[in-house]
Design a protein around this motif. Structure first.
Motif, mmCIF file in Angstrom:
data_model
loop_
_atom_site.group_PDB
_atom_site.id
_atom_site.type_symbol
_atom_site.label_atom_id
_atom_site.label_comp_id
_atom_site.label_asym_id
_atom_site.label_seq_id
_atom_site.Cartn_x
_atom_site.Cartn_y
_atom_site.Cartn_z
ATOM 1 N N ASN A 1 42.727 31.281 36.157
ATOM 2 C CA ASN A 1 42.384 31.562 34.755
ATOM 3 C C ASN A 1 41.046 30.960 34.326
ATOM 4 O O ASN A 1 40.787 30.834 33.140
ATOM 5 C CB ASN A 1 43.499 31.091 33.813
ATOM 6 N N PHE A 2 40.195 30.599 35.281
ATOM 7 C CA PHE A 2 38.899 30.005 34.954
ATOM 8 C C PHE A 2 38.093 30.877 33.991
ATOM 9 O O PHE A 2 37.569 30.401 32.991
ATOM 10 C CB PHE A 2 38.085 29.755 36.231
ATOM 11 N N PHE A 3 37.997 32.160 34.287
ATOM 12 C CA PHE A 3 37.172 33.039 33.464
ATOM 13 C C PHE A 3 37.785 33.265 32.091
ATOM 14 O O PHE A 3 37.080 33.407 31.098
ATOM 15 C CB PHE A 3 36.936 34.372 34.183
ATOM 16 N N ARG B 1 32.790 38.771 28.646
ATOM 17 C CA ARG B 1 31.739 39.787 28.683
ATOM 18 C C ARG B 1 30.984 39.821 30.009
ATOM 19 O O ARG B 1 30.038 40.595 30.173
ATOM 20 C CB ARG B 1 30.759 39.553 27.540
ATOM 21 N N LEU B 2 31.408 38.999 30.964
ATOM 22 C CA LEU B 2 30.732 38.932 32.260
ATOM 23 C C LEU B 2 30.775 40.294 32.957
ATOM 24 O O LEU B 2 31.834 40.897 33.084
ATOM 25 C CB LEU B 2 31.415 37.879 33.140
ATOM 26 N N ALA C 1 38.236 43.922 31.760
ATOM 27 C CA ALA C 1 37.616 44.932 30.910
ATOM 28 C C ALA C 1 36.093 44.939 30.974
ATOM 29 O O ALA C 1 35.468 45.863 30.459
ATOM 30 C CB ALA C 1 38.061 44.716 29.466
ATOM 31 N N SER C 2 35.493 43.926 31.609
ATOM 32 C CA SER C 2 34.031 43.844 31.568
ATOM 33 C C SER C 2 33.341 43.907 32.928
ATOM 34 O O SER C 2 32.225 44.413 33.029
ATOM 35 C CB SER C 2 33.609 42.549 30.874
ATOM 36 N N LEU C 3 33.968 43.391 33.970
ATOM 37 C CA LEU C 3 33.289 43.232 35.253
ATOM 38 C C LEU C 3 32.936 44.577 35.882
ATOM 39 O O LEU C 3 33.797 45.412 36.104
ATOM 40 C CB LEU C 3 34.167 42.415 36.206
#
Length: 154
Positions: free
Chosen positions: A16-18, A25-26, A51-53
């Protein structure tokens, strides 16, 4: 928008780091040349980035990636990235035998990457084309160079 952690000594990324660091938004994540291990408990490596990568670079992860369990876990975690457009898995020396190949392909067929446009799997000791390629409808560029393919079609 971009996080480059290439050429470090990362064996894992905290679960769960990110999500915890609010990197929702990464768009680009580079983890090349790290001795990452993908175990069953590592399924959520990309939590918070689904949703962003758009780009993931996981080349030269040896020697840790090649176990069958690690490859399955890696592929299952990538499957969660629905916006992924670029995936680079070069130089991971998968060294698959026929039995493992079928097992891995079965899991890869389940990949649902509708936006994937670029896939690189060069120098992975593949002996036949991965079956999952037929499911990648948006694919524009495929690099399977420096493998052990004996026929373009199996």
């Amino acid at each position: 928008l971009k996080l480059n952690l290439a050429r470090n000594k990362l064996r894992s990324v905290t679960e769960n780091f990110f999500k915890m660091t609010n990197m929702s938004r990464l768009e680009e994540l580079v983890l090349d040349r790290n001795p990452l291990s993908f175990t069953d408990s590592y399924y959520s490596i990309f939590d918070g980035l689904e949703a962003s990568l758009k780009s993931v670079y996981l080349s030269n992860l040896n020697p840790v990636v090649p176990s069958v369990i690690s490859k399955k876990t890696l592929m299952n975690s990538l499957n969660r990235l629905k916006k992924l457009e670029i995936l680079k898995l070069n130089n991971n020396n998968y060294d698959l035998d026929e039995t493992e190949n079928e097992t891995i392909h079965h899991d890869l067929i389940e990949l649902n990457l509708p936006d994937l446009q670029v896939l690189e799997m060069a120098n992975n000791n593949l002996v036949k084309l991965p079956n999952f390629l037929c499911n990648l409808k948006s694919l524009k560029s495929l690099d399977l160079s420096s493998n052990y393919l004996t026929s373009p079609f199996s």
